[in-house]
Every structure is written in C-alpha cells, then in structure tokens.
Motif scaffolding. Structure first.
Motif, PDB file in Angstrom:
ATOM      1  N   ALA A 332      33.608   1.253 -59.934  1.00 51.13           N
ATOM      2  CA  ALA A 332      32.592   2.269 -60.222  1.00 51.13           C
ATOM      3  C   ALA A 332      31.472   2.228 -59.195  1.00 51.13           C
ATOM      4  CB  ALA A 332      32.036   2.064 -61.627  1.00 51.13           C
ATOM      5  N   THR A 333      31.033   1.029 -58.832  1.00 44.89           N
ATOM      6  CA  THR A 333      29.954   0.882 -57.849  1.00 44.89           C
ATOM      7  C   THR A 333      30.345   1.513 -56.524  1.00 44.89           C
ATOM      8  OG1 THR A 333      29.208  -1.153 -58.918  1.00 44.89           O
ATOM      9  CG2 THR A 333      28.498  -0.784 -56.644  1.00 44.89           C
ATOM     10  N   ARG A 334      31.580   1.284 -56.096  1.00 39.44           N
ATOM     11  CA  ARG A 334      32.038   1.870 -54.829  1.00 39.44           C
ATOM     12  C   ARG A 334      32.119   3.393 -54.923  1.00 39.44           C
ATOM     13  NH1 ARG A 334      34.769  -1.818 -51.268  1.00 39.44           N
ATOM     14  NH2 ARG A 334      34.399  -3.944 -51.979  1.00 39.44           N
ATOM     15  N   TRP A 335      32.659   3.898 -56.020  1.00 41.28           N
ATOM     16  CA  TRP A 335      32.779   5.342 -56.172  1.00 41.28           C
ATOM     17  C   TRP A 335      31.420   6.030 -56.207  1.00 41.28           C
ATOM     18  CZ3 TRP A 335      36.763   4.072 -60.414  1.00 41.28           C
ATOM     19  CH2 TRP A 335      38.046   4.024 -59.860  1.00 41.28           C
ATOM     20  N   ILE A 336      30.435   5.368 -56.793  1.00 37.22           N
ATOM     21  CA  ILE A 336      29.098   5.962 -56.866  1.00 37.22           C
ATOM     22  C   ILE A 336      28.402   5.916 -55.519  1.00 37.22           C
ATOM     23  CG2 ILE A 336      26.797   5.740 -57.884  1.00 37.22           C
ATOM     24  CD1 ILE A 336      28.228   4.571 -60.392  1.00 37.22           C
ATOM     25  N   THR A 337      28.424   4.747 -54.883  1.00 42.24           N
ATOM     26  CA  THR A 337      27.623   4.564 -53.669  1.00 42.24           C
ATOM     27  C   THR A 337      28.196   5.254 -52.443  1.00 42.24           C
ATOM     28  OG1 THR A 337      28.718   2.430 -53.285  1.00 42.24           O
ATOM     29  CG2 THR A 337      26.637   2.387 -54.473  1.00 42.24           C
ATOM     30  N   ASP A 338      29.518   5.483 -52.408  1.00 44.33           N
ATOM     31  CA  ASP A 338      30.076   6.123 -51.205  1.00 44.33           C
ATOM     32  C   ASP A 338      30.163   7.650 -51.330  1.00 44.33           C
ATOM     33  OD1 ASP A 338      32.288   6.689 -52.768  1.00 44.33           O
ATOM     34  OD2 ASP A 338      33.688   5.438 -51.641  1.00 44.33           O
ATOM     35  N   GLY A 339      29.671   8.192 -52.437  1.00 41.30           N
ATOM     36  CA  GLY A 339      29.630   9.642 -52.600  1.00 41.30           C
ATOM     37  C   GLY A 339      30.835  10.245 -53.292  1.00 41.30           C
ATOM     38  N   THR A 340      31.814   9.421 -53.673  1.00 46.25           N
ATOM     39  CA  THR A 340      33.007   9.958 -54.332  1.00 46.25           C
ATOM     40  C   THR A 340      32.655  10.660 -55.639  1.00 46.25           C
ATOM     41  OG1 THR A 340      34.488   8.321 -53.348  1.00 46.25           O
ATOM     42  CG2 THR A 340      35.210   9.340 -55.400  1.00 46.25           C
ATOM     43  N   VAL A 341      31.838  10.019 -56.473  1.00 49.51           N
ATOM     44  CA  VAL A 341      31.475  10.617 -57.759  1.00 49.51           C
ATOM     45  C   VAL A 341      30.743  11.937 -57.544  1.00 49.51           C
ATOM     46  CG1 VAL A 341      30.095  10.330 -59.840  1.00 49.51           C
ATOM     47  CG2 VAL A 341      31.414   8.415 -58.970  1.00 49.51           C
ATOM     48  N   ALA A 342      29.822  11.963 -56.595  1.00 46.09           N
ATOM     49  CA  ALA A 342      29.071  13.195 -56.343  1.00 46.09           C
ATOM     50  C   ALA A 342      29.987  14.318 -55.870  1.00 46.09           C
ATOM     51  CB  ALA A 342      27.974  12.930 -55.314  1.00 46.09           C
ATOM     52  N   ALA A 343      30.944  13.991 -54.998  1.00 47.19           N
ATOM     53  CA  ALA A 343      31.850  15.017 -54.482  1.00 47.19           C
ATOM     54  C   ALA A 343      32.751  15.571 -55.579  1.00 47.19           C
ATOM     55  CB  ALA A 343      32.698  14.431 -53.353  1.00 47.19           C
ATOM     56  N   VAL A 344      33.283  14.688 -56.421  1.00 52.97           N
ATOM     57  CA  VAL A 344      34.160  15.143 -57.501  1.00 52.97           C
ATOM     58  C   VAL A 344      33.363  15.947 -58.535  1.00 52.97           C
ATOM     59  CG1 VAL A 344      35.671  14.397 -59.381  1.00 52.97           C
ATOM     60  CG2 VAL A 344      35.798  13.266 -57.157  1.00 52.97           C
ATOM     61  N   ALA A 345      32.148  15.490 -58.848  1.00 56.68           N
ATOM     62  CA  ALA A 345      31.319  16.226 -59.816  1.00 56.68           C
ATOM     63  C   ALA A 345      30.999  17.626 -59.310  1.00 56.68           C
ATOM     64  CB  ALA A 345      30.035  15.449 -60.092  1.00 56.68           C
ATOM     65  N   ALA A 346      30.704  17.754 -58.017  1.00 56.38           N
ATOM     66  CA  ALA A 346      30.415  19.079 -57.451  1.00 56.38           C
ATOM     67  C   ALA A 346      31.642  19.979 -57.552  1.00 56.38           C
ATOM     68  CB  ALA A 346      29.975  18.940 -55.997  1.00 56.38           C
ATOM     69  N   ALA A 347      32.828  19.411 -57.301  1.00 56.56           N
ATOM     70  CA  ALA A 347      34.057  20.190 -57.415  1.00 56.56           C
ATOM     71  C   ALA A 347      34.282  20.644 -58.857  1.00 56.56           C
ATOM     72  CB  ALA A 347      35.243  19.369 -56.929  1.00 56.56           C
ATOM     73  N   LYS A 348      33.935  19.801 -59.815  1.00 61.64           N
ATOM     74  CA  LYS A 348      34.115  20.169 -61.217  1.00 61.64           C
ATOM     75  C   LYS A 348      33.125  21.238 -61.646  1.00 61.64           C
ATOM     76  CE  LYS A 348      36.498  15.994 -62.570  1.00 61.64           C
ATOM     77  NZ  LYS A 348      36.573  14.784 -63.401  1.00 61.64           N
ATOM     78  N   ARG A 349      31.950  21.231 -61.070  1.00 60.71           N
ATOM     79  CA  ARG A 349      31.007  22.317 -61.377  1.00 60.71           C
ATOM     80  C   ARG A 349      31.543  23.658 -60.862  1.00 60.71           C
ATOM     81  NH1 ARG A 349      27.188  17.998 -60.635  1.00 60.71           N
ATOM     82  NH2 ARG A 349      26.948  18.394 -58.415  1.00 60.71           N
ATOM     83  N   ARG A 350      32.179  23.645 -59.713  1.00 60.95           N
ATOM     84  CA  ARG A 350      32.806  24.882 -59.223  1.00 60.95           C
ATOM     85  C   ARG A 350      33.982  25.275 -60.118  1.00 60.95           C
ATOM     86  NH1 ARG A 350      31.791  22.080 -54.337  1.00 60.95           N
ATOM     87  NH2 ARG A 350      33.953  21.352 -54.203  1.00 60.95           N
TER      88      ARG A 350
END
Length: 449
Positions: A332-350
């Motif tokens: 989880a720490t890696r996914w959050i800090t490297d931007g993975t979570v942000a990128a996937v969340a943005a895709a889900k908003r679209r």
C-alpha cells in the motif's frame, strides 16, 4: 498439425486446471518448450497462441508467457429466457470498480518489494500503527478539503470492514446503541449484530443525516456513537454540505456522541467538503480502505483516531485480530507514494462519468437518485411494483439487484426501491442490463399486482 498443437495445448490446460501450473507461473521460452515436448518451434508458437486465446495464459512483451490468474470476463449477453440455475448473468449487487491498466501499474510498483532482503522485512509482523512510512503515506492519501490527518493518529486494519468493526467496538459496548441513517450500509447492520450493538435509525433528508433527529434520539436513550457516510452515502449517493457537517459535529460534541465516519467512496468526489473529522477531531474516527480505490482483493484499511481514543482503538484492532499484514502495508505504501493510487482513482472518476451517461439514457423518466460521481444509484420503483417482485422479475431476465430492505433499519419499512451497482460489468453489459431493467419496469408486474 492443427490437431497436434491443440492436443499439446489441452495437456497444458489440464496441468493448469489440476494446479500443477499455478497462476503467475512463467511458461518456458518457446524454443525450450518445443524441445521439451518434441515439437517444432512453429508448433510451440501456435500452442502458446491457443492458450492465450482460451484465456489461460497471457503474454508480456519482453518477459514471456505466464499462466493467467483467472479467465477474462466473457462479457455476458442478456438472454430473453430465464437465467441459468447458477444465477443471473449480470450481477449488479456487486460493486467492485476495476479499470483498464490498473494491474500493470500495480505490478510495476511491487517489483522492488520482491527483492529477497526487502521481502524478508515485509513478511514480519506489524503492529496496529504500522510503520512510519505507512503512516505518512496514509496521511497524504486521506487528506482532503484542506484537512490532513496527523500521521501519528493513523492506525491500520486488515480491510475497511474490519476498520468499521474496530471503530464501532471501541465506541459502543455490547448492548449499547449506534445511530445510523435510516438507510445504511448493510455491512454495518451485520457488524452491529455480531458485536451485540443495537442500531437506531436516524432520519435523513436531501442533505444527509439530520442533526436534530440525532440529538433527539440521544436524549431518548444515550447513543455510544453514530455511523455516517458524509460523502457519496451508500445507497443514496447524497453528499452533505459544509453547513450540515458543521451542525452534525456540533450536536455530537455537545452530546458526547462518538462518530464513525466512513469515507470509502469519498475519493470519487475530491471537491467535497472537508470530512467530519476536521470539524469534530476529538470525537471522530475516520475509516477508509484501498479496496474501492484499487481492487476488491486488496485489504488494507485505514483509521484516523482522536488522540485520546487512539489506544482503545488500537486495543480493539488487536483483540479482534483486525490488524493489517506487514506485506499489505508495504504494498500500500508503494502504491500510494509512487502515484499508482492517484492514477487509478483518476481513471475511476472518468469511468463513473461514462457509466452515468448510460444511466441517464437507459433509465430516463424513472425516479433515480444518484450523483454522477458515484458508482451506484438508488431507484425508487414505479407503482405498482414491489421490491421483491421486481428483483425476482429482474433475476428472471438475468440481472441481480440489491433490494431496498437490505439497507433499511427498523422501524423504517423496507422501501420499494433497489440499489444498482454500476462498477463491475463492462459498459456493453451494463448498457444491456439497464435496458432490460427499464423494459421490465415498463411492462409492470405479473397480473398487475
């Protein structure tokens, strides 16, 4: 030769079915595979192509061919006949958003975690407060509306459900009372039953749970806490205004009511007001998780505890065996800090915006309560439909729905409504399912009753 390559593919498929080849196993290079099986290299190429065609393997450029974790979704077609005995073809009860490309992003993040020295540390036990890096990452993830939690107050659960259970258990003793919306998340009903907690239905309006109704319920008999989803409430998709949050926080502070604030879906509405935790920091446990942001099988839950409540909450996590695993924390720490979570969340908003275009088109003219940012909608059925009859009629056409009674808290009568989960099926399948539901609604119940 065509029969030969299919026979070889059949043998590999049998090894996969029997577990001799496991998901993620790398198949030999095609030349090595050809030598091992005594076939030509061109035949090996056709065998691998056949395995990919069947959905049993996946080729990755530059890396090789791997046994697939699961067959791809077949994209069910809706039939006019009743569903097969194993259940409806399209399940709109489930609501697990997954967008294209997210697995590739997540896999890249984990590459460093699989180094032996890093993996050794990641498989050690973890305490309820995780690691300093995990707390910092969670603090940045949960920040919104100008509010950012103190990382020292962050705790971790195995998943979001366990986070909710720990928060409720820390506030409300067995036999105590927990206030909830009259329509609430069904999981909370199950948690309360297991903990021996009585749910108290609190009236809500178009702006969410009513503070005056909460205060009146508390005066009638004390509430240990109230459970709320201020942003994209499930199932109605209501998002509380800033004023409603302030008023609710005032009532809770004055009455001594604890707050369990569930922000699991709030990532879809980044412009929503600051959480209740910003208005009542001394009384609010904010809970969240990665399951909706990333994938349903990812089970890291987050809790932001009031300072005085941190130790009791950590005790509840430990005693319930609800703490997160160290490997999950590191991932989880890696996914959050490297931007993975942000990128996937943005895709889900679209993605939600695209799915709501289908809702507006297919269910036009019906009373559907939702928010274009939400992955669900609440459909108040037209008369003379009753919920159970409609759910059965939809299932007979191959579509599964969640009935309104799953969300209703007594004494509220089960409403003639259904929740439609929009996240799980492919667009084409969702479109067909919504068309089917609209057709069923217009036809009316059997016999007109």
């Amino acid at each position: 030769m065509a029969r030969d390559y299919r026979q070889v593919a059949d043998r590999i498929a049998a090894d996969i079915a029997a577990g001799r080849l496991r998901p993620g196993d790398r198949l030999p290079a095609q030349r090595a595979f050809a030598r091992r099986h005594g076939i030509a290299n061109s035949t090996a190429i056709r065998v691998y192509g056949e395995l990919v065609r069947r959905g049993l393997a996946v080729g990755e450029v530059g890396r090789g061919t791997f046994v697939r974790a699961a067959p791809p979704s077949p994209g069910h077609a809706l039939a006019e006949e009743p569903a097969a005995p194993d259940g409806p073809a399209v399940n709109l009860e489930l609501n697990y958003p997954v967008v294209a490309g997210q697995s590739e992003l997540m896999a890249r993040s984990l590459a460093g975690l699989l180094r032996p020295d890093v993996l050794e540390a990641a498989t050690r036990p973890a305490a309820a407060d995780g690691t300093p890096a995990a707390r910092e990452a969670a603090g940045s993830l949960l920040a919104r509306g100008g509010w950012r939690p103190d990382p020292a107050r962050v705790l971790f659960a195995g998943n979001g459900r366990q986070a909710i259970a720990a928060a409720v258990a820390s506030f409300v003793r067995p036999g105590g009372r927990l206030g909830v919306d009259a329509l609430t998340y069904p999981l909370v009903k199950a948690v309360a039953e297991r903990l021996g907690v009585t749910l108290v239905a609190i009236a809500a309006d178009g702006d969410g749970l009513c503070p005056d109704a909460l205060g009146a319920a508390h005066r009638g008999a004390p509430l240990g806490a109230v459970y709320v989803q201020p942003t994209l409430h499930n199932p109605t998709a209501v998002t509380m205004s800033e004023e409603r949050r302030e008023r609710l926080a005032e009532v809770c502070a004055r009455s001594g009511i604890g707050v369990v604030e569930d922000t699991t879906w709030a990532f879809l509405a980044p412009d929503a007001p600051a959480p209740l935790a910003a208005h009542a920091p001394a009384r609010t446990v904010l809970v969240d998780s990665l399951s909706k942001r990333l994938a349903p099988g990812l089970t890291t839950g987050f809790l932001v505890a009031p300072g005085a409540h941190r130790d009791p909450l950590a005790d509840a996590l430990r005693s319930g065996a609800w703490t997160a695993g160290r490997f999950n924390l590191e991932a989880a720490t890696r996914w959050i800090t490297d931007g993975t979570v942000a990128a996937v969340a943005a895709a889900k908003r679209r993605d939600t915006a695209a799915r709501h275009r289908l809702v507006r088109s297919r269910l036009a003219g019906f009373r559907v309560r939702t928010d274009p940012r939400a992955y669900f909608c609440w459909w108040e059925l037209p008369a003379p439909w009753r919920t159970d009859t409609f759910v059965a009629a939809a299932a007979a056409r191959g579509v599964a729905l969640t009935p309104g009674r799953a969300f209703a808290v007594p004494p509220l009568a089960a409403p003639d409504a259904v929740r439609i989960g929009l996240a799980s099926p492919p667009y084409e399948v969702l479109s067909s399912a919504l068309e089917t539901l609209a057709r069923v609604a217009r036809e009316g119940p059997p016999g007109g009753a």
